[in-house]
Each structure stands twice: as C-alpha cells, then as structure tokens.
Design an enzyme around this catalytic site. Structure first.
Site, PDB file in Angstrom:
ATOM      1  N   ASP B  41       0.852  -1.174   0.000  1.00  0.00           N
ATOM      2  CA  ASP B  41       0.000   0.000   0.000  1.00  0.00           C
ATOM      3  C   ASP B  41       0.895   1.233   0.000  1.00  0.00           C
ATOM      4  O   ASP B  41       1.715   1.399   0.900  1.00  0.00           O
ATOM      5  CB  ASP B  41      -0.873  -0.043   1.269  1.00  0.00           C
ATOM      6  CG  ASP B  41      -2.000   0.965   1.215  1.00  0.00           C
ATOM      7  OD1 ASP B  41      -2.146   1.634   0.167  1.00  0.00           O
ATOM      8  OD2 ASP B  41      -2.731   1.078   2.217  1.00  0.00           O
ATOM      9  N   ASP B 134      -3.050   2.525  -5.912  1.00  0.00           N
ATOM     10  CA  ASP B 134      -1.929   2.563  -4.975  1.00  0.00           C
ATOM     11  C   ASP B 134      -1.827   1.360  -4.054  1.00  0.00           C
ATOM     12  O   ASP B 134      -1.072   1.381  -3.102  1.00  0.00           O
ATOM     13  CB  ASP B 134      -1.988   3.848  -4.146  1.00  0.00           C
ATOM     14  CG  ASP B 134      -3.252   3.933  -3.325  1.00  0.00           C
ATOM     15  OD1 ASP B 134      -4.173   3.148  -3.577  1.00  0.00           O
ATOM     16  OD2 ASP B 134      -3.318   4.790  -2.429  1.00  0.00           O
ATOM     17  N   GLU B 135      -2.596   0.328  -4.302  1.00  0.00           N
ATOM     18  CA  GLU B 135      -2.398  -0.860  -3.467  1.00  0.00           C
ATOM     19  C   GLU B 135      -2.664  -2.137  -4.254  1.00  0.00           C
ATOM     20  O   GLU B 135      -3.416  -2.139  -5.216  1.00  0.00           O
ATOM     21  CB  GLU B 135      -3.263  -0.813  -2.202  1.00  0.00           C
ATOM     22  CG  GLU B 135      -4.728  -0.637  -2.447  1.00  0.00           C
ATOM     23  CD  GLU B 135      -5.550  -0.723  -1.158  1.00  0.00           C
ATOM     24  OE1 GLU B 135      -5.236  -1.540  -0.273  1.00  0.00           O
ATOM     25  OE2 GLU B 135      -6.533   0.022  -1.048  1.00  0.00           O
TER      26      GLU B 135
END
Lengths: 372, 417
Positions: B41, B134-135
C-alpha cells in the site's frame, strides 16, 4: 349481509378480482375486495387505483349488505374448498368479521369498512362499441409480446389501440413496441368505433382483459375516453386508466421498401432458431441468418461455449444476405404465425426487417437486426 | 531468528541493529522466510507524488482533492496530524488544518506512477491483484528459488526501489493470506513492513475489534454489535452454524476470518465490476441545464474508460447527492450492453428525468455496471430513434479525432454547459 353462493361461481369471480390486487400494498384497503349483495346477485370489486374490476355472480341473498375482506385470503379459502360446495358469507355485526362457511369449514375474516373502499370515478366515454371476443383476443394477443418493460419510456408500456387507415379502409389497430421489435395488428373497424381517441392500454390491463376474452361467443362492450378504457361482458366490467403519454409515430419505422423476400414454414423456422440458440451466450442470444438461393443457414458462434449451424429449405431468390437477430425476438415473432408460412422482407443487414403471415397485411411485425 | 536489514537488505540471525550497516530498521520474525502473501500500500499516494514533484510542499500539510466543495482524496501525513482524513469534505478538512495546501488531483500522473510501481511488482511475481492505483496484493509463493531470495527480501527491495527510483514510499504487510496481509500493511504505516506469522495469528486477532475485518463497515459493525459481537474474540465464541444462520454467507466468512483463515487466491484478473465517474459541484445546483452538461461530461468520461478497457455494461446508474447529503440512486438495465457515450447519456438523462428530484444537489454521478466484453455491445439500434445510428457514427468519428489530436480537439456543445 348474508349470502349463499356456489363455490365454483365464487371462485371465478374472486379469482378475477384478486389478480388485480397488488401483492405489495401500502394502503390496506387496496388489498381487499368489496363484496356487495343485493337482489339475487353479489358483486365483487377490486382495484389498484389504476384498474378496477367488478364481477357479478348469481347468489342467494338472504340479507343484502356490503363489506370488504382480504382478496387474496378469500381466494385462497374458496380455492381450497371442495368442488360443488355451497359457500355462505355472513357479516357478523357484533364482531365486524365476515364468516365464510362451507360444509364443516368455518372461517372468520377481518373486514374493513366498505365506505373506505375507493371507487373509480366514472368517466364520460366518448366512444362505445361492441366487438366479438375473438377479434379483441387476436388484436391484443398478437401485439402484447412487443410491449416494453422499460420504465424510462413509460408510453411504450402498453398496447396502443386506435383507429387507423388500413389498405381497405379504416381499421381498429393495436400497436406495441419496445424499440427492438414492433407488432401492428388490424381488425375491421366495429361500428361505433369511428372517431375513437387513440389510447395506450397498460400492460397489466391487457393481462386482465385477456381473462374476459376466453369465450368465443361473448360480445365485449368497449368504451373509450381520453383517460379511461372500459371492457365489459354481462358479468364483468374492467375499467382502466390509460397511459398518459404520446405513443410514437410508428408508421415511419415500418419499412415499405424491403424487397428481399424469404418465405419459410414458421414452425420449422422457430424450432431451428431455438435449437441453434442453445449454444448462444445467455445474454446476447445472437443468431445469424445466411440467405442464398432457396437456402437458409442459421448459425450461432459463441466464443465461450461453441457453435451451431442448421440449414433450412426456404423460398428465397434474391442476392446473398447475412443478417443477425436476437434469437428471442425471432422466436417470439415466428410464434405469432399460426396459419400460413412466415414471410420475411429484408433490406440490408442494418435495416429493420418486416415479417408477416403469407400476404396477410393485417398483422405486421418489425424486428431490428443485430450486428453479428 | 531470521532477520533482515531494511536498508542494506543484509540477512542476519539476531540483533537489534544490522551487523553490516548498523541500521536500526530491521525486520525480525521467526517465519520471515516462509511467508509469501503480501499487501503493498503506497503511503498517502497522491500527496506523495505531489510532494515529489514540488519539493516546496515537502514540509507543508498537503491535501489532494477537488475545490472547496469537494472531498479529500488523499492527505499527507502532516495533514493527518491535524485530523484530516481521506473522504472528508474539504471545508471540514480546511477547518481542521487551515494552513494546508490544497492540490487538484492530477490523475494522469498518478496513473503513470502506478504503472511504474506495477512494473516493479511484476519483476517479483505475475500474481498481482491491484485493488486501486496505490495498493495491490502479491503472491510470491514459489518465487524464492527464482529470485534466490525469500519473498521478504524481494518485498523490501521493492519498497527500496520505489523510494529510490520513483520517490514515493509504501508499506508492506506480509502474512500467509490476503486477509492478514492487508491488516499487516496497515500496522506500521508509513514506510512500514509488518509480518503476521501463522503461529501468532489467533493471538494477534483475538482482541481486535471486528471492524478490522475487510468489508465490515458501519452497518456491519452495528449488526454484529446487536448480536453482542464487538471483537474477534466474541466471534470465536460463536458456533459456525449459528453465525451462518444469523448472517448468511457473511457469517461463514466471519467464522473463518476470525480464525485467521482466508483461502481467497490472489486474483490476477479480478474483473472490474463497474465504471463510474462523479463530480461534486462548487455550489449546490438544481439547474437542469448545468446538470445536463454534467451528465454528458460524466457519460463521456465513463464511456472513454469503458472503451479504453474494451468493456461495455448493461446497467446504467445515476447518483445524486442532495444538499443535505442524502443520496438518491436510480438504475436501469438495458436490453443490450453499451459503451457508447451517447447511449449512456440518454439513459442517464432519462433516469434523471424520471427520478423527478428537484435538487439542489451537491454531487452527480454516472455509472456503468454489469460489465461484459465490448464486442457484445451496441449491436442493435433503436427502431424509435432513427437518429441513433447517425449519432453512433458521429461518436466513432469523434473518438478517432480525439485519439489523434487530443481529448479536447472536438467536443459537443452540450459539454460546455
């Protein structure tokens, strides 16, 4: 109120009434049927505020009166009573309940005051005419499959009944469409129907009306105003609001210049479509028609599940043509044909296709092709 | 106990500092070499990218989000000290942190950075399940021999590369399933690396509140609380069948998750379920003309994204947020799937008209769901809309022009409303 009535007679009347009642109701009284007894008959009235149905049935009336009980419950009870039973309905003034008794069974049903039951405001009907049941049955039966369920185009959620100019003079016409297919059914104009305002009869009303049309001998009295339509037999009166909207100008979407003519046995065609569609993907159901000199190849090619092909001997003498359709639409249209061969008139793979029964132009169907 | 230096990647046996570089950032865990499911993350992703590209922002609280009326998309850790959180309305965030610098999101840049991160992850394993820009989950099972190093080493290397080459930081959770990996990545944020081993799983979960479970939100917590379930330990006391009876299939999952069991695979091709776009207005509006313009722009955006992914959908949804924050959604299923902006717009518009909501609204959104491959889309035209075929051709031409000369090369007048 105290009456006795034969079980079969009551079941038929209650059956018609309860099917109008909406299952999910926020207004309690609308779940009820209004029972009114007077003279030697009982009338049952049910409504969903858009449709009202009144059934009259002969009964022995000992004490006239009126009350309301749950339509669904009364129907269930009567349905479960033995055939041939004599049913008595007695309103108990003391408890405010309705006792339903037959043989050794006794039921006591909660009632709601008859004064609360909404009665549809009567309308001034501009047009009144009478039509035999089979005529109306054909008009609505052949059109109803094309009724749209899309709420965003609510004006398509019914059958447009109006007077139109047919090839041989004025006709009573029913049209339904959902934008993908269209049905246009004509019948000779009954006398008295001239000048009838065009009305959109809602889907549910079409379904309820159907129950009035089973008997070939019945004459149906039809009354039409701008806002309501009424269908009546001697025993049943079905009144419905019509859809408040403008039905689109359908005449310009019915192709007139389609020249490529295919004639095929409708039953064989439908069966073949149904067979090849088995492998089509659940959702798209696309079937390809490849036409060549007296030969029709139906094929489905679905990358996920497989392919199918079937050949039919047909009458076709035009240029080669490949055209795709939704299988469901083809099936529904083909199943409207009951006497002669189905005649398809094509233009190109991108244009609407016309279908009729033989050379009979009193029932015409249009279906939109699908890219395959 | 296996240990690893997070700065020089030196593996060693024990100690509180790396014997090679004396760094205190070390990773020690008995199962360090045997765990292989990870959740990565990025830390305050959008804000980190902004700080990277504009060093002046480095020591300032940064909020990425839209206008004074929008919501916080991401805020940096400095802003978080003041209590700013993502999804918070902007006015509230600015009340908490008046000195914050608000930056308009630059999605294209984030997408590009995300792609670079993705490329770095792909060096580690092909089994990547992105959850957002983003993860992502990564399954590194069986890669130790290929890389000549256990997953933990490779993940530390990934974080280091992201810092060195992209200038952004991330946190990793390493465990034996997705559920625990996701929890772990959150334990040590930012620049974190946490490990939850098999042996400690049950004990670790025991006194955690149920909201730690992914998918148990406010409503879920309330429902569980009504059954007297507040912590994982409460859950453990329940019989599997009782949980099932009370919560259905969710109950079954809760039973397993409470025991730290989660056998969902890291799914490479997690299918996209919907495509949607929404906008929050600077000022509440009920003006049909303005809303119509938004409906078109949103439809076009959704259509663009569907086209880019070769997808189409059969359910169109509109979302309206009233001035008092209550939500109205309306959906409609089409006879056949579509990816056309024109079709989407017309459906969205019809939904808006039939909703009969007078407004004013603070937000409007358009969504497409029930997705399928694009070749099933728009294969029929509407009998009653003879113009549709021409508009479809026009859309294809417009798309071609925009592809060649840029997005704004040609727009509809409607888009200017």
């Amino acid at each position: 109120m105290k009456i006795s009535i034969e079980r079969g007679t009551l079941l038929k009347a209650v059956g018609q009434a309860q099917s109008v009642v909406e299952r999910r109701n926020t207004i309690p009284i609308l779940a009820n049927v209004l029972i009114e007894a007077e003279g030697n008959q009982v009338s049952l009235r049910a409504t969903d505020l858009d449709i009202e149905v009144v059934d009259k049935a002969p009964a022995m009336v000992e004490r006239p009166g009126a009350t309301t009980v749950s339509a669904v419950m009364l129907h269930e009870i009567v349905r479960k009573l033995p055939d041939g039973a004599l049913v008595s309905l007695t309103e108990e003034a003391a408890t405010g309940r309705l006792t339903v008794a037959a043989g050794r069974s006794t039921f006591s049903l909660a009632t709601l005051p008859k004064e609360d039951f909404p009665v549809m405001a009567s309308s001034e009907y501009a047009t009144n005419f009478s039509a035999p049941a089979p005529v109306l049955r054909r008009l609505f039966d052949k059109a109803k499959f094309a009724i749209s369920t899309e709420e965003t185009r609510y004006y398509l959620n019914g059958v447009y009944m109006h007077v139109a100019q047919g090839e041989n003079g004025p006709v009573l016409r029913c049209v339904a469409t959902d934008g993908h297919r269209l049905a246009r059914i004509d019948a000779p104009l009954p006398s008295g129907a001239e000048g009838m305002p065009g009305v959109i009869v809602p889907r549910k009303t079409v379904g309820e009306l159907r129950k009035l049309l089973d008997d070939d001998e019945t004459q149906i009295a039809v009354s039409v105003s701008e806002t309501k339509v009424r269908f009546a037999t001697p025993n049943i009166v079905l009144t419905s609001k019509v859809i408040d909207g403008t039905f689109p100008d359908y005449s310009r979407v019915i192709p007139t210049g389609n020249t490529r003519r295919l004639e095929v046995d409708a039953t064989e065609f439908a069966k073949a479509v149904d067979r090849v569609a088995t492998v089509s993907s659940e959702r798209s159901r696309a079937v390809k028609l490849s036409l060549d000199e007296d030969r029709l190849v139906l094929s489905v090619n679905s990358p996920d599940s497989g392919a199918a092909e079937e050949e039919l001997a047909v009458a076709y003498s035009d240029d080669r043509l490949d055209i795709g359709f939704n299988a469901k639409y083809l099936l529904e249209i083909a199943s409207q044909v009951d006497r002669e061969n189905a005649v398809f008139l094509f233009n190109s793979a991108g244009d609407p296709t016309l279908m009729r029964e033989g050379n009979d132009t009193s029932a015409v169907y249009v279906v939109m092709p699908m890219r395959v | 106990m296996p240990s690893l230096c997070r700065d020089c990647l030196n593996p060693f046996d024990a100690g509180s500092r790396c014997p090679a570089c004396r760094s205190p950032r070390i990773l020690t865990h008995p199962e360090l070499d045997s765990l292989s499911i990870a959740h990565m993350d990025c830390d305050a992703f959008y804000a980190s990218v902004e700080k990277r590209d504009n060093p002046e922002l480095r020591d300032k609280p940064v909020i990425v989000g839209g206008g004074t009326r929008g919501v916080v998309s991401t805020c940096c850790y400095i802003a978080r000290i003041s209590g700013v959180r993502s999804a918070m309305p902007m006015f509230q965030a600015l009340k908490l942190c008046p000195e914050a610098v608000v930056v308009r999101p630059r999605m294209q840049v984030y997408v590009e950075v995300s792609r670079q991160v993705r490329a770095m992850m792909e060096v580690l394993t092909p089994a990547i399940q992105p959850l957002s820009l983003d993860e992502a989950f990564l399954d590194l099972s069986g890669t130790a021999r290929l890389h000549g190093a256990p997953p933990a080493v490779m993940l530390v290397r990934l974080l280091k590369r992201m810092e060195d080459e992209l200038g952004i930081t991330g946190s990793v959770g390493l465990s034996h399933n997705k559920f625990l990996a996701k929890i772990a990545s959150d334990l040590d944020k930012p620049r974190g690396f946490s490990v939850i081993g098999r042996a400690e799983t049950v004990q670790f979960l025991q006194n955690k509140p149920v909201r730690i479970i992914w998918g148990v939100g406010e409503a879920g917590q309330t429902a569980l609380a009504q059954a007297g379930i507040r912590t994982i330990a409460d859950l453990l006391r329940w019989d599997r069948r009782d949980l099932q009876a009370r919560f259905g299939s969710l109950g079954d999952r809760l039973w397993s998750l409470a025991r730290g069991e989660d056998n969902r695979p890291v799914n490479r091709d997690e299918k996209m379920k919907s495509i949607s776009s929404e906008t929050t207005f600077d000022e509440d509006t009920g003006d049909p003309d303005i809303l119509d313009g938004h409906l078109w722009r949103l439809s076009e955006k959704v259509s663009d994204r569907a086209k880019a992914k070769d997808l189409a959908g059969r359910t169109v949804t509109i979302k309206l947020k009233r001035a008092n924050f209550t939500l109205v959604t309306r959906r409609h299923s089409l006879g056949e799937p579509t990816q056309s902006a024109d079709r989407l717009y017309h459906e969205a518009r019809a939904l808006f008209d039939t909703a009969r909501e007078p407004g004013p609204f603070r937000l409007i959104g358009v969504g497409l769901s029930d997705l399928c491959p694009a070749d099933e889309a728009d294969r029929m035209t509407d009998l009653l809309d003879p113009g549709a075929a021409r508009r479809r051709k026009a859309e294809a031409a417009t798309d071609a022009i925009r592809a060649r000369f840029g997005r704004d090369a040609i727009i509809k007048g409607r888009a200017l409303r």
